[in-house]
Design a protein around this motif. Structure first.
Motif, PDB file in Angstrom:
ATOM      1  N   SER A 157      -6.780  -2.636  -1.479  1.00 26.56           N
ATOM      2  CA  SER A 157      -5.682  -2.582  -0.511  1.00 26.56           C
ATOM      3  C   SER A 157      -4.338  -2.248  -1.154  1.00 26.56           C
ATOM      4  N   THR A 166       0.835  -1.188   0.000  1.00 31.28           N
ATOM      5  CA  THR A 166       0.000   0.000   0.000  1.00 31.28           C
ATOM      6  C   THR A 166       0.874   1.244   0.000  1.00 31.28           C
ATOM      7  N   ARG A 167       0.524   2.209  -0.856  1.00 28.55           N
ATOM      8  CA  ARG A 167       1.293   3.443  -0.930  1.00 28.55           C
ATOM      9  C   ARG A 167       0.370   4.632  -0.798  1.00 28.55           C
ATOM     10  N   SER A 168       0.844   5.669  -0.096  1.00 30.01           N
ATOM     11  CA  SER A 168       0.101   6.919  -0.013  1.00 30.01           C
ATOM     12  C   SER A 168       0.592   7.851  -1.110  1.00 30.01           C
ATOM     13  N   VAL A 177      -3.505   0.488  -2.568  1.00 30.03           N
ATOM     14  CA  VAL A 177      -3.181   1.894  -2.392  1.00 30.03           C
ATOM     15  C   VAL A 177      -4.116   2.462  -1.337  1.00 30.03           C
ATOM     16  N   SER A 178      -3.638   3.436  -0.577  1.00 29.70           N
ATOM     17  CA  SER A 178      -4.499   4.079   0.411  1.00 29.70           C
ATOM     18  C   SER A 178      -5.179   5.286  -0.215  1.00 29.70           C
ATOM     19  N   GLY A 179      -6.420   5.511   0.157  1.00 26.81           N
ATOM     20  CA  GLY A 179      -7.131   6.677  -0.329  1.00 26.81           C
ATOM     21  C   GLY A 179      -7.728   6.495  -1.707  1.00 26.81           C
ATOM     22  N   ARG A 220     -13.944   5.655  -3.024  1.00 23.77           N
ATOM     23  CA  ARG A 220     -12.511   5.530  -3.300  1.00 23.77           C
ATOM     24  C   ARG A 220     -12.186   5.763  -4.773  1.00 23.77           C
TER      25      ARG A 220
END
Length: 254
Positions: A55, A2-4, A57-59, A83
Motif C-alpha cells: 500500500s 501512496t504515490r503514483s 505505492v500504487s502500481g 506488482r
C-alpha cells in the motif's frame, strides 16, 4: 502515503530490517529518476507488514529489503507477484524460524515489556557488524537508529518474526529480475542462507560481499549501489509480469 509514479521509471521501495529505519540506506546511491520510497514496519505479523509495503505505492515497483524487510518482500511476492518488477534482498533467511529463535524473540519482548529496551538494543548490536565489538562510532550509529525505531515498533517486529514461515516455495514462483546479496561475515544470516534463496528464485543473481556483516548497506554501500544499478537495468529490459487473474495464493502451511 501512496504515490503514483511514471511507468518508465518504476519506484524503488526500501524495506528496512528489524530496529532499522530509512537511515539504513543513507549511503546507497540509485540511478537518477527512480522515485525512492521508504516503508516503516509497524504491524505485528508478516502479512500485515506486506500490506504496508504493497500500500506504500500504487502500481508495480521494485522491492529492496534487508533481513526482516526481505521476508516482508517475500510475502508481498506471494500476495501480488504482478506488482513486483524487481527484487533485491540481503542479509536474510527464507526458512522457517527455529526454536532457539522463538525463545530469543520471546526473551527480548519480555525485556522490552519490563522497560529494558536499551538492553535489547545492546544484545542485537553484537550481530549487526562483522565483529562482535565494532568500533565505538559504528556501535553508536546503530544505537541511534534502533532507539529512533523505539520499543513499541520493536515489540511489533518481534511479534511479526514469530509469524514467519518457510518461503522457498513462494520464491520459486518469482518471475521478476532478482539479486541476492550477502555479507561474508554476517553471523545472523550467513552466505549459505542466500545461496538457498538464489537457487530458489529463477534467474537470480547472487553476490557475496567480502568482509561485510549484517548491515550490508553500511558496510559496503558501493556494493549495494552497484547491485541495484544492475538490477534496475534488468528491470528496464524485462517485460512486466502478466496480471494474475486468480485470487491470492494461500499462505504456506504452518
Amino acid at each position: 502515503m501512496t504515490r503514483s509514479c511514471p511507468p518508465s521509471l518504476p519506484p524503488v521501495v526500501m524495506v528496512p530490517g528489524m530496529l532499522c529505519d530509512a537511515s539504513l540506506w543513507s549511503e546507497v546511491v540509485l540511478p537518477e529518476g527512480h522515485p525512492v520510497l521508504h516503508v516503516e514496519l509497524t504491524e505485528p505479523d508478516i502479512g500485515a507488514m506486506a500490506e504496508e509495503l504493497l500500500s506504500s505505492v500504487s502500481g508495480p515497483f521494485v522491492a529492496v529489503g534487508l533481513s526482516l524487510g526481505a521476508v516482508v518482500a517475500f510475502e508481498a511476492l506471494r500476495r501480488a507477484p504482478e506488482r513486483l518488477l524487481g527484487l533485491c534482498v540481503m542479509s536474510t533467511n527464507a526458512g522457517a524460524p527455529r526454536p532457539v529463535q522463538y525463545a530469543a524473540w520471546q526473551a527480548m519482548d519480555g525485556l522490552i515489556a519490563d522497560g529494558r529496551f536499551a538492553d535489547v538494543v545492546e544484545q542485537t548490536l553484537t550481530g549487526m557488524f562483522p565483529v562482535p565489538q565494532p568500533p565505538a562510532q559504528s556501535a553508536e550509529r546503530y544505537r541511534r537508529m534502533a532507539h529512533a525505531v523505539g520499543p513499541e515498533a520493536a515489540r511489533s517486529q518481534l511479534a511479526a518474526q514469530t509469524t514467519r514461515q518457510d518461503m522457498i516455495g513462494v520464491l520459486r514462483t518469482a518471475r521478476c529480475p532478482a539479486v541476492v546479496l550477502s555479507g561474508s561475515r554476517d553471523a545472523l544470516c550467513p552466505p549459505d542462507f542466500h545461496r538457498v534463496i538464489a537457487r530458489a528464485v529463477p534467474g537470480a543473481e547472487l553476490r557475496e560481499v567480502a568482509g561485510a556483516g549484517h548491515l550490508l548497506p553500511w558496510h559496503s554501500p558501493s556494493a549495494v549501489s552497484a547491485a541495484l544499478r544492475g538490477l534496475l537495468v534488468r528491470v528496464r529490459e524485462t517485460p512486466p509480469p502478466a496480471p494474475r487473474t486468480s485470487a491470492h495464493i494461500p499462505p504456506p502451511a504452518a
